[in-house]
Design an enzyme around this catalytic site. Structure first.
Site, PDB file in Angstrom:
ATOM      1  N   ASP A  81       0.835  -1.205   0.000  1.00 22.94           N
ATOM      2  CA  ASP A  81       0.000   0.000   0.000  1.00 22.94           C
ATOM      3  C   ASP A  81       0.866   1.251   0.000  1.00 22.94           C
ATOM      4  OD1 ASP A  81      -2.236   1.603   0.065  1.00 22.94           O
ATOM      5  OD2 ASP A  81      -2.916   0.982   2.044  1.00 22.94           O
ATOM      6  N   ALA A  83       1.230   5.568   1.084  1.00 28.13           N
ATOM      7  CA  ALA A  83       1.147   6.323   2.341  1.00 28.13           C
ATOM      8  C   ALA A  83       1.044   7.803   2.001  1.00 28.13           C
ATOM      9  CB  ALA A  83       2.379   6.069   3.192  1.00 28.13           C
ATOM     10  N   GLY A  96      -5.642   9.241   3.323  1.00 28.60           N
ATOM     11  CA  GLY A  96      -6.012  10.302   2.382  1.00 28.60           C
ATOM     12  C   GLY A  96      -7.145   9.867   1.464  1.00 28.60           C
ATOM     13  N   GLY A  97      -7.214   8.563   1.214  1.00 25.57           N
ATOM     14  CA  GLY A  97      -8.278   8.011   0.367  1.00 25.57           C
ATOM     15  C   GLY A  97      -9.438   7.454   1.183  1.00 25.57           C
ATOM     16  N   GLU A 103      -7.490  -0.732   5.628  1.00 26.35           N
ATOM     17  CA  GLU A 103      -6.030  -0.819   5.420  1.00 26.35           C
ATOM     18  C   GLU A 103      -5.346  -1.310   6.689  1.00 26.35           C
ATOM     19  OE1 GLU A 103      -5.665   2.762   2.090  1.00 26.35           O
ATOM     20  OE2 GLU A 103      -5.146   3.201   4.156  1.00 26.35           O
ATOM     21  N   LYS A 121       6.733  11.770  -0.121  1.00 23.32           N
ATOM     22  CA  LYS A 121       6.024  11.300   1.082  1.00 23.32           C
ATOM     23  C   LYS A 121       6.950  11.139   2.297  1.00 23.32           C
ATOM     24  CE  LYS A 121       2.216  10.740  -1.360  1.00 23.32           C
ATOM     25  NZ  LYS A 121       1.564   9.487  -1.613  1.00 23.32           N
TER      26      LYS A 121
HETATM   27  C1  5RP Z   1      -5.744   5.647   1.161  1.00 22.02           C
HETATM   28  C2  5RP Z   1      -4.325   5.751   1.565  1.00 22.02           C
HETATM   29  C3  5RP Z   1      -3.310   5.915   0.476  1.00 22.02           C
HETATM   30  O1  5RP Z   1      -2.356   4.916   0.604  1.00 22.02           O
HETATM   31  C4  5RP Z   1      -2.652   7.262   0.611  1.00 22.02           C
HETATM   32  O2  5RP Z   1      -3.666   8.248   0.614  1.00 22.02           O
HETATM   33  C5  5RP Z   1      -1.671   7.508  -0.527  1.00 22.02           C
HETATM   34  O3  5RP Z   1      -2.379   7.706  -1.716  1.00 22.02           O
HETATM   35  P1  5RP Z   1      -1.658   7.897  -3.118  1.00 22.02           P
HETATM   36  O4  5RP Z   1      -0.973   6.613  -3.437  1.00 22.02           O
HETATM   37  O5  5RP Z   1      -2.804   8.200  -4.061  1.00 22.02           O
HETATM   38  O6  5RP Z   1      -0.704   9.054  -3.003  1.00 22.02           O
HETATM   39  O7  5RP Z   1      -3.957   5.711   2.715  1.00 22.02           O
HETATM   40  O8  5RP Z   1      -6.604   5.625   2.269  1.00 22.02           O
END
Ligand code: 5RP
EC number: 5.3.1.6
Length: 218
Positions: A81, A83, A96-97, A103, A121
């Protein structure tokens, strides 16, 4: 390289951690979406995937990857995943999503958490990115008051309902010096479902995408 190209590079680099004949834990977001594309290239070699969101589940299914319910699975080899922020101790802000709860559950089950992120990040101190907190709707105002008491400035994420039917408060103005303690404190507020601090269970391996290539930490 664009930020999306860096995300794509780490998404594909994570493929080397996928072992044949396993079920893979899959995250949510634009970086995880690149990993799903990569995973589809080996879909005949894996048993399938467990998804951390309805959005990732739809993408996995559209690419012909078999989906498993987490309750059908005893153990997971890896969870991959993105971050929103990650520090030198491999502790993260995520959510953020708005998929932080699922998760965190899948990350807890997986033997190895592989975090994939572009170099933007990486931070010294977590907290510039507003910390997402998933909250039961009726507890919104109470939890917000408690978060203010902890020194934060919570903002209701308008128009967002999580896959679990809850709301998100994004907490601004935090410089998180003790992420494990803050994770526990916020988790203990009645009405909080999950805080997007992944400190007690951080990442085991971090793949950072930069102009110099993919750097592996851990
Ligand atoms: C979703 C998350 C994502 O991993 C985080 O927001 C990073 O997103 P992206 O890969 O679009 O930058 O925690 O809940």
């Amino acid at each position: 390289m664009t930020q999306d190209e860096l995300k794509k590079a780490v998404g594909w680099a994570a493929l080397k951690y996928v072992r044949p004949g396993t079920i893979v834990g899959v995250g949510t977001g634009s970086t995880a979406a690149h990993f799903i594309d990569a995973l589809s290239s080996v879909r005949h070699q894996i048993d399938g995937a467990v998804s951390s969101s309805e959005a990732s589940a739809a993408k996995l299914q559209s690419l012909g990857i078999t989906l498993f319910d987490l309750n059908e699975v005893d153990s997971l080899d890896i969870y991959v995943d993105g971050a929103d922020e990650i520090n030198g101790s491999m502790q993260m802000i995520k959510g953020g999503g708005a998929a932080l709860t699922r998760e965190k559950i899948i990350a807890a089950v997986a033997r190895k958490f592989i975090c994939i992120a572009d170099a933007s990040k990486l931070v010294d101190v977590l907290g510039t990115f507003p910390l997402p907190v998933e909250v039961i709707p009726m507890a919104r105002a109470w939890v917000a008051r408690e978060l203010v008491r902890l020194g934060g400035a919570p903002v209701y994420r308008q128009g967002v309902v999580t896959d679990n039917g809850n709301i998100i408060l994004d907490v601004h103005n935090l410089a998180i010096m003790d992420a494990v303690a803050l994770e526990e404190q916020i988790n203990n507020i009645p009405g909080v479902v999950t805080v997007g601090l992944f400190a007690r269970r951080g990442a085991d391996v971090v793949l950072i995408g930069s102009e110099q290539g993919v750097k592996i930490i851990g």
